[in-house]
Each structure stands twice: as C-alpha cells, then as structure tokens.
Design a protein around this motif. Structure first.
Motif, PDB file in Angstrom:
ATOM      1  N   GLY A  85       0.771  -1.237   0.000  1.00  0.00           N
ATOM      2  CA  GLY A  85       0.000   0.000   0.000  1.00  0.00           C
ATOM      3  C   GLY A  85       0.803   1.288   0.000  1.00  0.00           C
ATOM      4  N   ASP A 157      -1.953  -5.871  -1.099  1.00  0.00           N
ATOM      5  CA  ASP A 157      -2.524  -5.758   0.245  1.00  0.00           C
ATOM      6  C   ASP A 157      -1.676  -6.468   1.292  1.00  0.00           C
ATOM      7  OD1 ASP A 157      -4.720  -4.354  -0.692  1.00  0.00           O
ATOM      8  OD2 ASP A 157      -5.894  -6.182  -1.031  1.00  0.00           O
ATOM      9  N   SER A 158      -0.764  -7.351   0.837  1.00  0.00           N
ATOM     10  CA  SER A 158      -0.082  -8.193   1.812  1.00  0.00           C
ATOM     11  C   SER A 158       1.392  -8.477   1.550  1.00  0.00           C
ATOM     12  CB  SER A 158      -0.813  -9.537   1.901  1.00  0.00           C
ATOM     13  OG  SER A 158      -0.839 -10.162   0.620  1.00  0.00           O
TER      14      SER A 158
END
Length: 196
Positions: A85, A157-158
């Motif tokens: 992000g 996201d990860s």
C-alpha cells in the motif's frame, strides 16, 4: 525510489536515504562521461539478481526503507523496500536519467507521456491520452530520461516489494506534484539535503 526522498514519498523508516526515478532507454550518454540509461538499466537488473543483497534489506511494515548503493560510473543507486500500500506520489528527477527494476513483489508505475516545462510553472492542465501505466513484476525494469514524471506504487494488500534504482547524475533535485484529474500542480522542490 522512497517517499521522503526520491524516486519521492517519505518513508517511516530510513535505513539510509533514497529516491526513485524515470526516463527513456537509449544508447546516448546520460552526461558527457556518465553511464547511459541502458547501462543504468543493466546495473539495476544485475543488482536485483543478488538475492543476498535483497534479503539484507530490513523491511518495515509501516514505511519504506532504503539503503544507498554504489552505482556505475558515479551514479547514485538505491535498494528500496516497499510495504503493501505504499508509493512515491507524483514526482520527477530533474536533469537526471535513471532506471529501476523490481527485485521481489510487484510495483506499478503511472507516468505521463508528455514533456513538461522544466521551470516557471505551478499548475498545468494535461491533455487526454498522456497517462501510461505498467506493472513491473520481479525481474522487470524500466529506464527513463530527464524530467520523467511518474509515481511508483506497491498496490499489494499483503506482500512487500523490493526494487533497485539508479540515477545519473546523482539527483540534483526532485520536484513533487499533486494531481487532481487533468490538473498537475507543482507542490515542492527537494534537494539532496532533504532526503539524505
């Protein structure tokens, strides 16, 4: 490139200091005696294959981290970690040419296919059709010329991403921009003292 520096937005954690970059691949010399953009791209690609170096970068879950490297021919280079992000925001690298390669994860680059005036403006309205986007997975890179305006993002996201960046001449300044629709606004100009 990082946020507070480069290639750029401000990282929460700085292992050293760094920026990011952009330009067009070519064989002409970046400067009278410096490396070409093709040589910078070759350097970042070879460096991205150094798994021990890539694994040595401390990764922070909150902000970008970076370490300055010795680039070829007097260039400035950076190893940069990108938490999920994070991104640089819109910026350019003034008179420097550069290249970057994703070493792990995936980065997205948004850029403008237009030459902006170098100085003397605060707000510009962009024409339709100037936006470009590319996704750069591990092993993929990009070179660019002077005054290349872009932003680089880790949209995962990860998963952290790690990249290698090189610029020549060493970054004299970075211009940061905000963008609302077709309007690009110059927000600030940073010098090396601001990110190193």
């Amino acid at each position: 490139m990082p946020t507070a520096a480069a290639s750029v937005p401000s990282p929460a954690t700085a292992v050293a200091s760094a920026p990011a970059v952009s330009a067009r691949v070519g064989s002409a010399r970046a400067a009278s005696s410096g490396p070409t953009v093709a040589e910078l791209l070759d350097f970042v690609r070879r460096t991205a294959e150094d798994t021990a170096l890539i694994a040595s970068l401390p990764l922070d879950p909150e902000g970008r981290t970076w370490v300055r490297l010795d680039g070829p021919g007097g260039s400035e280079a950076w190893l940069i970690g990108w938490p999920p992000g994070t991104g640089t925001g819109w910026h350019d690298h003034a008179d420097s040419v550069g290249a970057f390669t994703t070493a792990s994860g995936t980065l997205k680059e948004h850029s403008l296919a237009v030459r902006l005036p170098t100085d003397g403006w605060k707000t510009l309205e962009l024409n339709e059709g100037v936006d470009r986007s590319r996704e750069l997975a591990a092993g993929q890179g990009r070179a660019f010329g002077q005054n290349h305006v872009h932003e680089v993002l880790n949209e995962s996201d990860s998963v952290h991403a790690v990249s290698i960046h090189a610029y020549y001449p060493p970054l004299p300044r970075i211009r940061r921009f905000s963008r609302t629709g077709a309007v690009l606004r110059l927000e600030q100009t940073e010098s090396p003292e601001d990110w190193q």
